[in-house]
Design an enzyme around this catalytic site. Sequence first.
Site, PDB file in Angstrom:
ATOM      1  N   HIS A  57       1.003  -1.282   0.033  1.00  0.00           N
ATOM      2  CA  HIS A  57       0.056   0.017   0.044  1.00  0.00           C
ATOM      3  C   HIS A  57       0.916   1.223  -0.024  1.00  0.00           C
ATOM      4  O   HIS A  57       1.261   1.581   0.876  1.00  0.00           O
ATOM      5  CB  HIS A  57      -0.911  -0.253   1.191  1.00  0.00           C
ATOM      6  N   HIS A  59       1.283   5.307  -2.156  1.00  0.00           N
ATOM      7  CA  HIS A  59       0.841   6.541  -3.068  1.00  0.00           C
ATOM      8  C   HIS A  59       1.643   6.859  -3.989  1.00  0.00           C
ATOM      9  O   HIS A  59       2.376   8.067  -3.413  1.00  0.00           O
ATOM     10  CB  HIS A  59      -0.010   7.257  -2.356  1.00  0.00           C
ATOM     11  N   GLN A 152     -10.071   8.839  -5.128  1.00  0.00           N
ATOM     12  CA  GLN A 152      -9.749   9.482  -3.999  1.00  0.00           C
ATOM     13  C   GLN A 152     -10.777  10.447  -3.560  1.00  0.00           C
ATOM     14  O   GLN A 152     -11.213  10.573  -2.071  1.00  0.00           O
ATOM     15  CB  GLN A 152      -8.500  10.577  -4.095  1.00  0.00           C
ATOM     16  N   HIS A 210      -9.900   1.429  -0.091  1.00  0.00           N
ATOM     17  CA  HIS A 210      -9.742   2.203   1.362  1.00  0.00           C
ATOM     18  C   HIS A 210     -10.788   2.134   1.970  1.00  0.00           C
ATOM     19  O   HIS A 210     -11.860   2.725   1.584  1.00  0.00           O
ATOM     20  CB  HIS A 210      -9.487   3.736   0.955  1.00  0.00           C
ATOM     21  N   GLU A 213     -11.506   4.400   6.798  1.00  0.00           N
ATOM     22  CA  GLU A 213     -10.356   5.079   7.074  1.00  0.00           C
ATOM     23  C   GLU A 213     -11.015   6.462   7.899  1.00  0.00           C
ATOM     24  O   GLU A 213     -10.723   7.459   7.326  1.00  0.00           O
ATOM     25  CB  GLU A 213      -9.484   5.386   5.888  1.00  0.00           C
ATOM     26  N   ASP A 309       2.303   3.342   2.881  1.00  0.00           N
ATOM     27  CA  ASP A 309       1.093   4.387   2.521  1.00  0.00           C
ATOM     28  C   ASP A 309       1.870   5.541   1.840  1.00  0.00           C
ATOM     29  O   ASP A 309       1.636   6.112   0.828  1.00  0.00           O
ATOM     30  CB  ASP A 309       0.359   4.766   3.510  1.00  0.00           C
TER      31      ASP A 309
END
Length: 442
Positions: A57, A59, A152, A210, A213, A309
């Site tokens: 995971h 980005h 997102q 996701h 969260e 992350d």
Amino acid sequence: MLDLVVRNARLRGAEERTDIAVDGGIIRKIGPALEEQGREEIDAEGNLTTPPLCDPHLHLDAVLSVGDPRFNASGTLLEGIQIWGERKPRLTRKELVDNAVEAVLWEFAQGVQFIRTHADVTDPSLLTLEALLEVKDRVKDLVEVQIVAFPQDGVFTFPEGEALMRRALDMGADVVGGIPHNELTREDGVRDVELAFELARKHDALIDIHCDETGDDQSRFVEVMAARALSTGMGERVTASHATAMHNYHNDYAFKLLGIAERSKMNFITNPFDNSVLQNRTDGYPRRRGHTRVDEMHARGINVCIGHDSIMDPWYPLGKGSMLQAANLLLHTAHMSGYEQIFALFDMITANSAKTLQVEGRYGIEAGKPANFAVWDAEDEFDAIRRESDCLYAVRRGVAALKTRPAVRSLDLGGFRRDVDLRVPVRGVEPRGGEVPGQRRR
């Protein structure tokens, strides 16, 4: 003459040292004191030798962007999203690619050879996806990259959201993402999950959402994912990332939910860096820990992984791409300091993540498998996590592509000279260099 032979390696769970013979990018033979010779030979000197680390995971479209256009003053998830929204209109493909490649090199230098990255696909240009597809191709000789089509801003929060998700999968994204807790209503959140399963079936893709969260104990989309994973039989191909709301659930509900998740065989990814600083920011005191129920999942046999992350982006200003550092942090925040638990943490950045990424068939130090592995400046997994040890050698497709010289700490004071080694000394062996100044022997 073989391409490479690694001598005196200590494999996980093994007491004896062993040799690894490699030729044509494949592990050909494993055993003590092999007779085979290599064009290149490496002496692992009894150090821990493992399959590569995995980062399931990350980005990569946001890495190394901290401070652009501004720093996150509140340190919150929401402000991070706002900053990312301010930055998106100014993104260039070159900047995205350059930053992402650099971050991949950081991770490779620390033993990582498998990465799953999320690409924000809520911009109609799909620039981030195009950039990460280029990155995937550019780094393929070092690292295998999976790309998640990640909405997102939510899928149903704007008219083009669903169409962009579909286009991203057609363009070559490997994994279907989602963010149900970010949708406008509970109903839209359920639709978000349902769309992910629909697209995954259509494209024969994996799912990584996701999910929950947030610190909101009423955010309960993991149950939707688990039920759908159970009913479709897709569980091993399904992953819930973050799931931080589970930390705040009533224990009776959490007990039920974990039972469904266990039956479904779905995977979970916790992200210690971001989860520890972004979640439960409004708690005041006492302040709850901002991660999912790692210890309870592990005890039930649920597959749990650790992701990095963020690396220096609007959500997390620090980071260097070290999965050992991530495991070390989780040890503290998840109360995973029991002796056997520390070894389980190493599983969460190796075998567990390989299972989540569905790369098990080409993962591991076994004869006949690709020669991808790492030699660590460590005696065992416990030592590696404690010291966040250097990766001495990263072998990729049979080539020792990375070689590291660990730091040497030399002390010289008043005639006292000694190298300071952070490894635990062998009992009964006198440290080199004599006694510490002012110290009396007994």
